[in-house]
Design an enzyme around this catalytic site. Sequence first.
Site, PDB file in Angstrom:
ATOM      1  N   GLY A  12     -89.471 -16.397  11.812  1.00 13.83           N
ATOM      2  CA  GLY A  12     -88.839 -15.125  11.465  1.00 13.83           C
ATOM      3  C   GLY A  12     -87.577 -14.885  12.266  1.00 13.83           C
ATOM      4  O   GLY A  12     -86.453 -15.209  11.837  1.00 13.83           O
ATOM      5  N   ARG A  13     -87.750 -14.354  13.483  1.00 11.97           N
ATOM      6  CA  ARG A  13     -86.583 -13.983  14.289  1.00 11.97           C
ATOM      7  C   ARG A  13     -85.629 -15.147  14.543  1.00 11.97           C
ATOM      8  O   ARG A  13     -84.403 -14.939  14.511  1.00 11.97           O
ATOM      9  CB  ARG A  13     -87.063 -13.323  15.592  1.00 11.97           C
ATOM     10  CG  ARG A  13     -87.646 -11.941  15.334  1.00 11.97           C
ATOM     11  CD  ARG A  13     -88.544 -11.473  16.448  1.00 11.97           C
ATOM     12  NE  ARG A  13     -89.760 -12.272  16.535  1.00 11.97           N
ATOM     13  CZ  ARG A  13     -90.734 -12.064  17.420  1.00 11.97           C
ATOM     14  NH1 ARG A  13     -90.611 -11.096  18.302  1.00 11.97           N
ATOM     15  NH2 ARG A  13     -91.806 -12.827  17.416  1.00 11.97           N
TER      16      ARG A  13
ATOM     17  N   ARG B 276     -99.848 -13.927   1.488  1.00 11.08           N
ATOM     18  CA  ARG B 276     -99.796 -13.847   2.949  1.00 11.08           C
ATOM     19  C   ARG B 276    -100.949 -12.988   3.447  1.00 11.08           C
ATOM     20  O   ARG B 276    -101.188 -11.898   2.924  1.00 11.08           O
ATOM     21  CB  ARG B 276     -98.475 -13.235   3.403  1.00 11.08           C
ATOM     22  CG  ARG B 276     -98.303 -13.299   4.916  1.00 11.08           C
ATOM     23  CD  ARG B 276     -96.913 -12.923   5.375  1.00 11.08           C
ATOM     24  NE  ARG B 276     -96.450 -13.908   6.356  1.00 11.08           N
ATOM     25  CZ  ARG B 276     -95.640 -13.614   7.371  1.00 11.08           C
ATOM     26  NH1 ARG B 276     -95.169 -12.407   7.540  1.00 11.08           N
ATOM     27  NH2 ARG B 276     -95.270 -14.550   8.216  1.00 11.08           N
TER      28      ARG B 276
ATOM     29  N   TYR C  68    -100.184  -3.236   4.960  1.00  9.73           N
ATOM     30  CA  TYR C  68     -99.732  -2.613   3.703  1.00  9.73           C
ATOM     31  C   TYR C  68    -100.871  -2.645   2.671  1.00  9.73           C
ATOM     32  O   TYR C  68    -102.004  -3.010   3.004  1.00  9.73           O
ATOM     33  CB  TYR C  68     -98.458  -3.305   3.233  1.00  9.73           C
ATOM     34  CG  TYR C  68     -97.347  -3.170   4.263  1.00  9.73           C
ATOM     35  CD1 TYR C  68     -96.724  -1.939   4.487  1.00  9.73           C
ATOM     36  CD2 TYR C  68     -96.973  -4.238   5.072  1.00  9.73           C
ATOM     37  CE1 TYR C  68     -95.747  -1.799   5.456  1.00  9.73           C
ATOM     38  CE2 TYR C  68     -95.994  -4.102   6.047  1.00  9.73           C
ATOM     39  CZ  TYR C  68     -95.381  -2.878   6.244  1.00  9.73           C
ATOM     40  OH  TYR C  68     -94.423  -2.730   7.217  1.00  9.73           O
TER      41      TYR C  68
END
Length: 362
Positions: free
Chosen positions: A314-315, A224, A177
């Site tokens: 995360g997951r 991050r 990004y």
Amino acid sequence: MTLFEPAVFGALQLSNRVVMAPLTRTRADDDGVPTDVMVEYYRQRAGQGLITSEGVWPAFEGKSYPGQPGIVTAAQIEGWRRIADTVHAAGGTIVMQLMHGGRVGHPDISGQPRVVAPSALAAPGQTRTPQGKADLPVAHALTLDEIPEVVEQFAQAARNAIAAGFDGVEVHGANGYLVHEFLSPVSNIREDRYGGSPENRARFAIEVTTAVAAAVGADRTGIRLSPQHGIQGVLEEDDADVRATYTAVAEGLAPLGLAFIDVLHADPKSELVQHIRRTAGVPLIVNTGFSVATTREAAEALLSDGFADAVAAGRPVIANPDLVERWRRGAELNEPRPELFYGSTAEGYIDYPSLEDARAGV
Ligand SMILES: Cc1cc2nc3c(=O)[nH]c(=O)nc-3n(C[C@H](O)[C@H](O)[C@H](O)COP(=O)(O)O)c2cc1C
């Protein structure tokens, strides 16, 4: 050091060292305002030592996905206040990830005429707009006059997050990004002071983080990074250049005294990641990326061997709202349902049972 010990990162108090990684879940309303299911989702996960929110856009132009929330309007700030208050009431700590999508976006998603990036290039591939699939557009290359405006958007978004009751913010400098787009010589082909040399490509990340830290306090600010992630056309394939670029970033951040840096890398033990940590001189959260989901064994080893101060998952946190408790007890884990990661309903979002729910037969 173990996963279950408390930590203090700047002004942030962590009751344990399992961090909920930032996770885009696309459940906000059409105006980017957090919804009731989001309040419940974050409440369920407040037992992790620190929650990093999903990527939240700091400007309308920064919106990458339908259903992604923002932190620009009064209604968005009020919506996030409900989440911050609920997480605090449940004993948690929460920072907001400020994510400007840069060239990964589309006018049909953001409602804005353009996407912006360091250079007039398109990210590879397609995105899903409300009207169907579309190529990612060629970006407008930010001019030297426009860059300070974007930096200020991040600073204002950080103020808004604190106004909403958040404990801090994380600048999203990873995963292809906007901030990451500046770092790579493939997505950034500028010839001014924001492009070319590693130091020049590092400048935007440092300016954004410095402005955010000035706005809300360095002890409430993190960033991050994902060096060599090779995602969304933000390629970093020359090892010497990667080291020089991230050395410049870490040297630029070091004087700030941030609360933490959060590095996503396949090998957190690598010399590169540990070099970034030493140079930045602040607590390190690590995450091993998308290939294999984070396991308790891997997370514990990273902490006990001294390679990190906390581990982001995360997951496993998507599927196990009480992951810390399950890891502590060595309990079985729920399986994630990836087909519902980016859904728009409560299904696959707030219906993963905790151990307590399972015992009560909910
Ligand atoms: C559904 C989903 C959404 C994600 N959204 C974000 C995001 O908004 N910001 C970010 O920095 N990383 C995002 N990530 C990456 C995660 O933070 C994390 O790095 C990744 O899931 C690997 O960790 P794990 O193996 O524990 O799942 C996302 C990952 C997934 C699976």
